[in-house]
Design an enzyme around this catalytic site. Structure first.
Site, PDB file in Angstrom:
ATOM      1  CE  LYS A  81      38.822  36.881  53.027  1.00 45.68           C
ATOM      2  NZ  LYS A  81      39.783  37.648  53.839  1.00 45.68           N
ATOM      3  CB  CYS A 172      42.974  39.761  39.268  1.00 51.02           C
ATOM      4  SG  CYS A 172      42.337  38.133  38.856  1.00 51.02           S
ATOM      5  N   GLY A 377      44.608  35.860  43.043  1.00 58.72           N
ATOM      6  CA  GLY A 377      43.484  36.426  43.773  1.00 58.72           C
ATOM      7  C   GLY A 377      42.279  35.533  43.917  1.00 58.72           C
TER       8      GLY A 377
END
Length: 755
Positions: A81, A172, A377
């Protein structure tokens, strides 16, 4: 073809970890020869909380290539990514001017910046004048720059006098924050990524590190392959690629890991593997209400979690508990790593406490390689939201709204009258959108996040965002974000390296993203947008006397001075020269702190402190070991909904795919959502691989193709959440942890049938 592409991407990701001993990095640039960069500009990856350093190649004012920064912690490595970020930056599918709806529900139409900012200020001013400061709110992101989050929080808390400031780290990382604060008195890990290179045992729980944090997984795998005797324990109901390199995989029944970890502690004590020299001096035992108790009380508490009892609760072999406890305690240095599987639970804080307990009772802490380390995250959930205080109960640098002394400190630092900062915490995320639905929040500014896609129980959220009396403004770079369907006003931001600013990753490392290219015409840095908004709102000019993000950083650096989050030594110029610095970093000559709470390592610990370890965040200087009992999920399976449903990550996409969806290779590899099901369950239900299946909970149902494999244990199905056409978060309930207020995405009751 799609399947083979995905297999290729998975192979590349695994090769980055398992074949890494060769030292070969992933391909990091796809530039053609005629696009060879003229210059390379230092920055940070835009994706997960690993915080990989990057170099952006620029030619003729355009970004044409990317490669890993060899001087940052990732040593030049990028995951797929990150290596494909340039197509995202250069995507023609961008928001390139402000847009507004003339009528509620009408189309978004381009407008000028002056008109947009006037409209934004008018709506917020009217709401405050009519309904008071609590009628407005800000919802931010772990993707915002530190300067953006700090400035937005300051504007709302000191300028508009409301603490209705929250963000997606609530979804998160809030339970990780709660765990660190209740166990050690302060947020953030005590160690760094360097501990990976010195650990001899890894306890990975609630984290599919191979797909969510590939660069760190490579480092773990390389450590295991290069050093004989290194062991890996993976506790996860799914048999992920992470668990496939484990020496011990514990596929416990979802939601029972509290029983598992209490039982591991029982074994450590029963087998005399505990470190009484450490816990006897540096640990305070607490019952579940926070009252002081003794080691003997703790031993008695653990009797309910003898291995035979815990194994029955967890539906695992009893021997796995004994083996895990022995590996953990007997290793020269054990490192625990966890992420959403621990945090996104109604008892997420308790689960964090129990991980810390294992380190405290065994003494596997505050040494190189021995640490409890929460994985993050988002790229700036730590440095931008947690540290900068951009949550509804926080103020900058570890201060809290409920503490009068902390409010007074910030009022003095910000130069506002005493009593300006409200003593009442604002709405946490779930409560904020509930208040929007009730009409209590009239005007909401959302910055660089996609709550209409990411929040749980989405039908309820969508109804709230459709309230006829609400005004929703969104700062968003990509037009396909689901949240834009509910926006009354959209503001076009400069994206990633189109402006400069700081990200703080999961190891307390702050790194500067230098401006590499100009943004599209019509896009502005969010810092400038926030300053203009505040000025038009009539906020005291001295509160927003900033020209750019560098000015904001200088103030934030000063606000941290003298606190346990001290990074005063991280000047802008120093961050330009270096590829990241780790706080505490109190002066410009300080190299950064690798290990907190240790005399001689942590500058917050006095050099003449009588003890080696000092947990200065707590009044007694000791870490707290909590007696947290096992409790199940908010919604357990029953006769009507007999399966567990969980959410998961995939390596191809990040969050809601507004970025990764712009990359053809990633989008083709995994174009849409699916449901993962164990082969035995599939056979019993007459489901074959690829069948369209109806997945249903008490909130909604979706039709998804089945992926039949051995990944999920029996009784569990799993879905990824990246697909904007299949919003799986409609299925999940919005029950929250009573301490952290983080929602329970990881467990709810479901059923599945062939469509």
């Amino acid at each position: 073809m799609e399947c083979s592409r995905r297999d290729f991407l998975r192979y590349m990701a695994l090769s980055a970890a398992l074949a890494a001993v060769s030292g070969a990095p992933l391909p990091a640039s796809a530039a053609r020869q005629d696009d060879k960069p003229d210059t390379w500009v230092k920055g940070v990856c835009r994706y997960c909380g690993t915080g990989c350093g990057v170099l952006v190649g620029v030619k003729n004012g355009k970004a044409v290539a990317i490669k890993g920064d060899p001087d940052n912690h990732n040593k030049g490595l990028l995951c797929l990514k990150g290596a494909l970020l340039i197509p995202v930056l250069n995507s023609p599918d961008r928001v390139t001017s402000p847009m507004a709806r003339k009528t509620k529900g009408g189309p978004l139409e381009p407008i000028g910046w002056d008109e947009a900012l006037d409209l934004l200020a008018k709506k917020f001013r009217t709401a405050i004048d009519t309904h008071g400061p609590k009628s407005v709110a800000y919802y931010g992101s772990g993707q915002c720059l530190t300067e953006e989050s700090y400035l937005a929080s300051k504007i709302f808390k000191a300028g508009l006098r409301t603490n209705n400031v929250d963000g997606n780290p609530r979804l998160c990382m809030a339970s990780a924050v709660g765990g660190y604060v209740t166990s050690f008195g302060k947020d953030e890990p005590m160690g760094t990524y360097e501990d990976i290179d010195q650990a001899s045992c890894f306890f990975i729980i609630g984290s599919n590190t191979s797909e969510a944090h590939p660069v760190l997984f490579r480092r773990i795998a390389r450590r295991k392959q290069a050093t004989p005797g290194v062991k890996i324990i993976v506790a996860d109901p799914r048999r992920t690629n992470t668990s496939r390199i484990a020496d011990l995989h514990i596929a416990f029944r979802p939601g029972t890991d509290l029983a598992l970890m209490n039982s591991m502690a029982w074994v450590m004590i029963h087998e005399e593997l505990d470190n009484s020299r450490f816990w006897g001096k540096y640990v305070a035992f607490k019952d579940n209400e926070g009252k002081d108790c003794t080691f003997d009380d703790y031993k008695a508490f653990l009797e309910d979690y003898r291995p035979e009892k815990a194994a029955a609760i967890c539906h695992i072999p009893e021997e796995q508990i004994w083996q895990a406890a022995r590996l953990f305690a007997e290793s020269p240095a054990t490192m625990s790593l966890w992420c959403m599987g621990i945090n996104q639970r109604v008892r997420g804080v308790w689960a964090n406490n129990l991980i810390h307990n294992l380190h405290l009772i065994s003494g596997q802490i505050c040494r190189p390689g021995a640490t409890s380390f929460s994985l993050t995250g988002q790229p700036n959930a730590c440095g931008g939201v947690r540290d900068a205080g951009a949550l509804s109960h926080l103020l900058p640098a570890g201060r809290v709204i409920a503490n009068p002394k902390h409010r007074a400190e910030m009022e003095q630092l910000w130069g506002v009258p005493e009593g300006t900062i409200s003593p009442d915490p604002g709405y946490h995320t779930v409560a904020m959108f509930e208040a929007l639905g009730k009409g209590d929040v009239k005007a909401l500014l959302i910055c660089e996040t996609n709550p209409a896609h990411t929040l749980p129980n989405l039908n309820k959220v969508h109804k709230a965002m459709s309230h006829p009396d609400s005004f929703i403004a969104v700062i968003e770079a990509f037009p396909d974000a689901v949240t834009l369907r509910y926006a009354d006003l959209v503001l076009a931001p400069a994206f990633w390296c189109e402006r400069d600013g700081v990200y703080g990753c999961g190891e307390r490392r702050y790194s500067l993203i230098e401006k590499a290219v100009e943004p599209p015409q019509g896009c502005r840095p969010t810092v400038n947008t926030l300053v203009e908004f505040a000025r038009r709102m009539g906020v005291d000019p001295k509160l927003v006397n900033f020209r750019n993000a560098a000015d904001v950083w200088e103030e934030w650096r000063t606000v941290s001075k003298g606190t346990t989050y001290n990074f005063y030594g991280m000047t802008r110029e120093r961050l330009r020269k270096e590829s990241g610095l780790i706080w505490p970093c109190p002066d410009e000559k300080h190299p950064g702190t690798r290990l907190r709470y240790v005399r001689g390592e942590d500058p917050i610990v006095p050099a003449d402190h009588p003890d080696k370890f000092f947990f200065y965040g707590r009044p007694d200087g000791k870490a707290a070991l909590w007696m947290r009992p096992y409790q199940g999920a908010a919604e357990e399976p029953d006769a009507d909904y007999p399966l567990y449903l969980t959410s998961m990550r995939v390596i191809d996409h990040w969050h809601t795919a507004t970025m990764t969806g712009k990359v053809p290779e990633l989008q083709k590899a995994n174009p849409s959502a699916f449901v993962e099901i164990n082969g035995d369950d599939a056979k019993n239900l007459g489901i074959a691989h690829g069948d369209a299946c109806v997945v249903e909970t008490r909130r909604d149902k979706l039709t998804l193709p089945a992926r039949v494999s051995d990944v999920c244990r029996t009784g569990l199905i799993a879905v990824p959440f990246f697909d904007r056409e299949k919003l799986v978060n409609k299925l999940f309930l919005d029950a929250t942890d009573p301490i952290s207020r983080e929602p329970e995405y990881k467990i709810c009751a479901a059923r599945i049938r062939k469509a």
